[in-house]
Write a protein that holds these residues in place. Sequence first.
Motif, PDB file in Angstrom:
ATOM      1  N   LYS A  30       0.837  -1.186   0.000  1.00 50.20           N
ATOM      2  CA  LYS A  30       0.000   0.000   0.000  1.00 50.20           C
ATOM      3  C   LYS A  30       0.883   1.250   0.000  1.00 50.20           C
ATOM      4  N   ARG A  31       0.677   2.081  -0.979  1.00 47.72           N
ATOM      5  CA  ARG A  31       1.485   3.272  -1.130  1.00 47.72           C
ATOM      6  C   ARG A  31       0.992   4.376  -0.198  1.00 47.72           C
ATOM      7  N   ARG A  32       1.933   5.207   0.203  1.00 48.82           N
ATOM      8  CA  ARG A  32       1.556   6.323   1.048  1.00 48.82           C
ATOM      9  C   ARG A  32       0.677   7.293   0.271  1.00 48.82           C
ATOM     10  N   ALA A  33      -0.276   7.883   0.984  1.00 46.02           N
ATOM     11  CA  ALA A  33      -1.203   8.803   0.330  1.00 46.02           C
ATOM     12  C   ALA A  33      -0.478  10.054  -0.163  1.00 46.02           C
ATOM     13  N   ILE A  34       0.496  10.527   0.609  1.00 46.06           N
ATOM     14  CA  ILE A  34       1.261  11.710   0.225  1.00 46.06           C
ATOM     15  C   ILE A  34       2.747  11.449   0.454  1.00 46.06           C
ATOM     16  N   TRP A  35       3.579  12.046  -0.382  1.00 45.60           N
ATOM     17  CA  TRP A  35       5.028  11.880  -0.230  1.00 45.60           C
ATOM     18  C   TRP A  35       5.518  12.640   0.996  1.00 45.60           C
ATOM     19  N   SER A  36       5.043  13.877   1.140  1.00 44.37           N
ATOM     20  CA  SER A  36       5.382  14.686   2.305  1.00 44.37           C
ATOM     21  C   SER A  36       4.311  15.744   2.482  1.00 44.37           C
ATOM     22  N   ARG A  37       4.090  16.139   3.706  1.00 40.23           N
ATOM     23  CA  ARG A  37       3.064  17.153   3.955  1.00 40.23           C
ATOM     24  C   ARG A  37       3.451  18.480   3.303  1.00 40.23           C
ATOM     25  N   LYS A  38       2.440  19.186   2.801  1.00 42.48           N
ATOM     26  CA  LYS A  38       2.705  20.406   2.039  1.00 42.48           C
ATOM     27  C   LYS A  38       3.412  21.463   2.873  1.00 42.48           C
ATOM     28  N   TRP A  39       3.020  21.572   4.137  1.00 45.88           N
ATOM     29  CA  TRP A  39       3.644  22.610   4.960  1.00 45.88           C
ATOM     30  C   TRP A  39       5.109  22.311   5.246  1.00 45.88           C
ATOM     31  N   LEU A  40       5.498  21.023   5.183  1.00 45.78           N
ATOM     32  CA  LEU A  40       6.907  20.676   5.325  1.00 45.78           C
ATOM     33  C   LEU A  40       7.696  21.025   4.067  1.00 45.78           C
ATOM     34  N   MET A  41       7.038  20.912   2.914  1.00 43.16           N
ATOM     35  CA  MET A  41       7.701  21.185   1.644  1.00 43.16           C
ATOM     36  C   MET A  41       7.978  22.682   1.439  1.00 43.16           C
ATOM     37  N   MET A 121      10.214  19.632  14.760  1.00 45.88           N
ATOM     38  CA  MET A 121       9.567  19.470  13.463  1.00 45.88           C
ATOM     39  C   MET A 121       8.684  20.669  13.141  1.00 45.88           C
ATOM     40  N   TYR A 122       7.872  21.100  14.105  1.00 49.84           N
ATOM     41  CA  TYR A 122       6.950  22.201  13.856  1.00 49.84           C
ATOM     42  C   TYR A 122       7.668  23.533  13.682  1.00 49.84           C
ATOM     43  N   SER A 123       8.806  23.699  14.306  1.00 54.90           N
ATOM     44  CA  SER A 123       9.513  24.975  14.207  1.00 54.90           C
ATOM     45  C   SER A 123      10.471  25.038  13.018  1.00 54.90           C
ATOM     46  N   THR A 124      10.970  23.885  12.560  1.00 60.31           N
ATOM     47  CA  THR A 124      11.954  23.872  11.469  1.00 60.31           C
ATOM     48  C   THR A 124      11.403  23.361  10.148  1.00 60.31           C
ATOM     49  N   ARG A 125      10.189  22.789  10.161  1.00 56.80           N
ATOM     50  CA  ARG A 125       9.568  22.209   8.962  1.00 56.80           C
ATOM     51  C   ARG A 125      10.372  21.021   8.423  1.00 56.80           C
ATOM     52  N   ILE A 126      10.995  20.284   9.313  1.00 59.09           N
ATOM     53  CA  ILE A 126      11.679  19.039   8.966  1.00 59.09           C
ATOM     54  C   ILE A 126      11.019  17.929   9.771  1.00 59.09           C
ATOM     55  N   HIS A 127      10.602  16.856   9.120  1.00 57.12           N
ATOM     56  CA  HIS A 127       9.819  15.834   9.809  1.00 57.12           C
ATOM     57  C   HIS A 127      10.623  15.192  10.941  1.00 57.12           C
ATOM     58  N   GLU A 128       9.928  14.826  12.001  1.00 58.84           N
ATOM     59  CA  GLU A 128      10.590  14.292  13.194  1.00 58.84           C
ATOM     60  C   GLU A 128      11.352  13.002  12.910  1.00 58.84           C
ATOM     61  N   SER A 129      10.853  12.165  12.001  1.00 58.36           N
ATOM     62  CA  SER A 129      11.558  10.920  11.675  1.00 58.36           C
ATOM     63  C   SER A 129      12.888  11.209  10.996  1.00 58.36           C
ATOM     64  N   THR A 130      12.913  12.252  10.180  1.00 65.59           N
ATOM     65  CA  THR A 130      14.162  12.653   9.526  1.00 65.59           C
ATOM     66  C   THR A 130      15.138  13.231  10.542  1.00 65.59           C
ATOM     67  N   ILE A 131      14.625  14.054  11.453  1.00 61.07           N
ATOM     68  CA  ILE A 131      15.467  14.636  12.500  1.00 61.07           C
ATOM     69  C   ILE A 131      16.095  13.538  13.352  1.00 61.07           C
ATOM     70  N   SER A 132      15.301  12.514  13.674  1.00 65.20           N
ATOM     71  CA  SER A 132      15.808  11.431  14.527  1.00 65.20           C
ATOM     72  C   SER A 132      16.929  10.646  13.856  1.00 65.20           C
ATOM     73  N   LYS A 133      16.998  10.700  12.523  1.00 64.99           N
ATOM     74  CA  LYS A 133      18.036   9.972  11.802  1.00 64.99           C
ATOM     75  C   LYS A 133      19.323  10.783  11.673  1.00 64.99           C
ATOM     76  N   PHE A 134      19.192  12.100  11.386  1.00 62.01           N
ATOM     77  CA  PHE A 134      20.430  12.825  11.104  1.00 62.01           C
ATOM     78  C   PHE A 134      21.100  13.418  12.346  1.00 62.01           C
ATOM     79  N   ILE A 135      20.380  13.631  13.447  1.00 62.22           N
ATOM     80  CA  ILE A 135      21.034  14.171  14.643  1.00 62.22           C
ATOM     81  C   ILE A 135      22.143  13.246  15.154  1.00 62.22           C
ATOM     82  N   PRO A 136      21.919  11.923  15.284  1.00 64.17           N
ATOM     83  CA  PRO A 136      23.037  11.054  15.690  1.00 64.17           C
ATOM     84  C   PRO A 136      24.207  11.088  14.706  1.00 64.17           C
TER      85      PRO A 136
END
Length: 283
Positions: A30-41, A121-136
């Motif tokens: 099942k494919r995701r409905a959206i690639w990324s939320r518009k406000w993040l883009m 995520m809400y202040s930088t417009r970068i999704h939390e899952s992405t933040i959790s990967k690149f901070i380490p």
Amino acid sequence: MKKKILIGAVGCLTLITTTMVRRRMLRKRKRRAIWSRKWLMRRNEGRGLLNLLNQELLIEDIESYRNFLRLDNQQFEKILTLIVEDIQKEDTFMRDSISPRNRLEVTLRFLATGESFRSLMYSTRIHESTISKFIPEVCRAIYNHLKGEYLEIPTTPEAWKTIANYYQLWQFPNCLGALDGRHIKFCAPISSGSFYYNYKGTNSIVLLGLADANYKFIYVNVGVNGRVSDGGVFRESKFSKVLQNNNLNFPEDEVLPGNGSEKLPYVIIADDAFPLSTRLLKP
């Protein structure tokens, strides 16, 4: 009769298993409905905290810029230059990657404030899952490039005396550093039980640090579970062993200012959680 019942039961079990496997495969497909939320883009459209940082604070309010990252722009650019190749990601035809500058900015903000990934995520417009990967990744790159330059225990008496500035700053002679532990709260894995549960009623890991007179760390030990006391962390550390064996090349004993001719040793100060010894002084 029993044989027919057994065959029928096996057939039903096989049918149920096959159906569950098919449903699982369909669920995975099942494919995701959206690639990324518009406000993040819209991160690069001049909106969000990172744009405020670079387009306004850096130009108009240097002090606020430093307060935001805990570094001035010169220090930030130096770190970015060192680690840029380690944290750079390639753009794709679907979307642009997050720039090394933004990755470092978010990481420094996280280290400075301890905000949750969702809050960032809400202040930088970068999704939390992405933040959790690149901070380490960014933290690892910073550590690998700076550990030898900024975090190093002195190895000679002269080097120890250079950082033993407690008398001039804090009127405490013959002091080589202040030692203490800090519980860092975090969400422990469900399977860990009470392994990280500390006496304060939270889950934590322990940071044991030795700092000089200017608040700069010269030794850290981090990662021990919160159930262990500061004294226990110190007892099992490599620093404790070399301290007990007098392998740190401390300066020779010296006379205290205005105290006659009696020579006293150089010491490290700590609180009641640590054991009293010739080189470790506590209240």
